[in-house]
Design a protein around this motif. Structure first.
Motif, PDB file in Angstrom:
ATOM      1  N   ARG B  31      -9.596 -26.125 -31.520  1.00 21.06           N
ATOM      2  CA  ARG B  31      -9.477 -24.807 -30.891  1.00 21.06           C
ATOM      3  C   ARG B  31     -10.832 -24.375 -30.329  1.00 21.06           C
ATOM      4  O   ARG B  31     -10.935 -23.982 -29.178  1.00 21.06           O
ATOM      5  N   LEU B  34     -18.349 -23.818 -32.825  1.00 21.29           N
ATOM      6  CA  LEU B  34     -19.317 -22.744 -32.969  1.00 21.29           C
ATOM      7  C   LEU B  34     -20.666 -23.291 -33.402  1.00 21.29           C
ATOM      8  O   LEU B  34     -20.746 -24.255 -34.156  1.00 21.29           O
ATOM      9  N   TYR B  36     -24.322 -22.007 -35.203  1.00 15.31           N
ATOM     10  CA  TYR B  36     -24.990 -20.980 -35.984  1.00 15.31           C
ATOM     11  C   TYR B  36     -26.441 -21.382 -36.192  1.00 15.31           C
ATOM     12  O   TYR B  36     -26.772 -22.566 -36.269  1.00 15.31           O
ATOM     13  N   LEU B  88     -26.438 -25.065 -37.471  1.00 13.64           N
ATOM     14  CA  LEU B  88     -25.147 -25.533 -37.977  1.00 13.64           C
ATOM     15  C   LEU B  88     -24.107 -25.539 -36.867  1.00 13.64           C
ATOM     16  O   LEU B  88     -24.022 -24.597 -36.077  1.00 13.64           O
ATOM     17  N   ASP B  92     -13.345 -25.243 -35.355  1.00 14.84           N
ATOM     18  CA  ASP B  92     -12.202 -24.436 -35.742  1.00 14.84           C
ATOM     19  C   ASP B  92     -10.937 -25.074 -35.182  1.00 14.84           C
ATOM     20  O   ASP B  92     -10.747 -25.083 -33.968  1.00 14.84           O
ATOM     21  N   PRO B  93     -10.098 -25.646 -36.042  1.00 20.63           N
ATOM     22  CA  PRO B  93      -8.867 -26.272 -35.557  1.00 20.63           C
ATOM     23  C   PRO B  93      -7.730 -25.261 -35.467  1.00 20.63           C
ATOM     24  O   PRO B  93      -7.672 -24.319 -36.236  1.00 20.63           O
ATOM     25  N   THR B  94      -6.839 -25.471 -34.538  1.00 19.65           N
ATOM     26  CA  THR B  94      -5.690 -24.568 -34.413  1.00 19.65           C
ATOM     27  C   THR B  94      -4.748 -24.723 -35.595  1.00 19.65           C
ATOM     28  O   THR B  94      -4.079 -23.792 -35.988  1.00 19.65           O
ATOM     29  N   SER B  95      -4.714 -25.932 -36.151  1.00 20.39           N
ATOM     30  CA  SER B  95      -3.730 -26.194 -37.200  1.00 20.39           C
ATOM     31  C   SER B  95      -4.149 -25.600 -38.534  1.00 20.39           C
ATOM     32  O   SER B  95      -3.326 -25.384 -39.392  1.00 20.39           O
ATOM     33  N   GLY B  96      -5.418 -25.387 -38.692  1.00 19.74           N
ATOM     34  CA  GLY B  96      -5.908 -24.855 -39.968  1.00 19.74           C
ATOM     35  C   GLY B  96      -6.351 -23.425 -39.832  1.00 19.74           C
ATOM     36  O   GLY B  96      -6.155 -22.781 -38.813  1.00 19.74           O
ATOM     37  N   SER B  97      -6.962 -22.931 -40.817  1.00 18.74           N
ATOM     38  CA  SER B  97      -7.389 -21.544 -40.792  1.00 18.74           C
ATOM     39  C   SER B  97      -8.864 -21.399 -41.108  1.00 18.74           C
ATOM     40  O   SER B  97      -9.342 -20.297 -41.286  1.00 18.74           O
ATOM     41  N   ARG B  98      -9.567 -22.475 -41.201  1.00 19.63           N
ATOM     42  CA  ARG B  98     -10.950 -22.354 -41.632  1.00 19.63           C
ATOM     43  C   ARG B  98     -11.835 -23.292 -40.826  1.00 19.63           C
ATOM     44  O   ARG B  98     -11.385 -24.298 -40.291  1.00 19.63           O
ATOM     45  N   LEU B  99     -13.096 -22.935 -40.782  1.00 13.80           N
ATOM     46  CA  LEU B  99     -14.070 -23.740 -40.081  1.00 13.80           C
ATOM     47  C   LEU B  99     -14.464 -24.940 -40.933  1.00 13.80           C
ATOM     48  O   LEU B  99     -14.521 -24.855 -42.152  1.00 13.80           O
ATOM     49  N   PHE B 101     -17.750 -27.294 -41.301  1.00 15.74           N
ATOM     50  CA  PHE B 101     -19.158 -27.298 -40.909  1.00 15.74           C
ATOM     51  C   PHE B 101     -19.752 -28.696 -40.991  1.00 15.74           C
ATOM     52  O   PHE B 101     -19.382 -29.499 -41.850  1.00 15.74           O
ATOM     53  N   GLY B 102     -20.708 -28.962 -40.107  1.00 14.26           N
ATOM     54  CA  GLY B 102     -21.540 -30.146 -40.243  1.00 14.26           C
ATOM     55  C   GLY B 102     -22.654 -29.866 -41.249  1.00 14.26           C
ATOM     56  O   GLY B 102     -22.793 -28.751 -41.745  1.00 14.26           O
TER      57      GLY B 102
END
Lengths: 112, 111
Positions: B31, B34, B36, B88, B92-99, B101-102
């Protein structure tokens, strides 16, 4: 606006002790999150709350519980702290799921 | 399982240098991506990228997404000591609800 606030900033616990980390946001965000950050592992999601009244497990939920007290507040509880839970804990909030997350200042926790 | 890999893990440059930080990802139903910046405190939001090939700019920082290559770069020109931080990348995937992170890139800018 203070944004996302967390208390305490720093805490030392003995193994087996319990404590609650507090998080509050004043941005009228619906979704809130708890992460832990460890060296070499980036940020990992512990629990999240999509909206008031709901909570869900993240990537590393074991050993933790959460409460979404109201729209503003989301607490993280360690019932019986273990040295493996030594970490920096970040709370974050977003307008909704899949929106940009804004982070609190973090809580540094040391479990001896 | 979603995966985000950043490179390099650490980088030391001199003031005035230009740096490029890399982020590659494997996610189901992408999706957005980001970036940071994290200094000695919480991460602060830099950019959100959703469309391939469109550069986002903020002062000396810029970022671009390449959906074909499943990657993004963050450029910082004319670096300053205040740019020293961990950068960082999160997806953010469409299928999930959380980020996801690398690990982050630790950038050190020396005077």
């Amino acid at each position: 606006n203070a944004g996302v606030t967390q208390t305490p900033k720093f805490q030392v616990l003995k193994t087996g002790q319990s404590m609650t980390l507090q998080c509050a946001q004043d941005m009228n965000h619906n979704s809130m999150y708890w992460y832990r950050q460890d060296p070499g592992m980036g940020l990992r999601l512990i629990y999240y709350s999509a909206s008031e009244g709901t909570t869900d497990k993240g990537e590393v939920p074991n050993g933790y519980n959460v409460s979404r007290l109201n729209k503003r507040e989301f607490s993280l509880r360690l019932e019986s702290a273990a040295p493996s839970q030594t970490s920096v804990y970040f709370c974050a909030s977003s307008r909704g799921l899949q929106e940009t997350q804004y982070f609190g200042p973090g809580t540094r926790l040391l479990v001896l | 399982e979603d995966k985000v890999v950043q490179s390099p893990l650490s980088l030391v440059v001199h003031e005035g240098d230009t740096v490029t930080l890399n982020c590659s990802y494997e996610v189901t139903n992408f999706r957005s991506l980001l970036w940071y910046k994290q200094e000695k405190k919480a991460p602060t939001f830099l950019f959100m990228l959703t469309s391939s090939g469109i550069e986002k700019k903020s002062g000396r920082l810029s970022s671009i997404l390449d959906k074909k290559e499943l990657s993004s770069i963050l450029n910082i020109t004319a670096t300053q000591t205040g740019d020293s931080a961990i950068y960082l990348c999160a997806v953010d995937p469409t299928s999930g609800s959380r980020l996801t992170f690398g690990e982050g890139t630790q950038l050190t800018v020396n005077p």
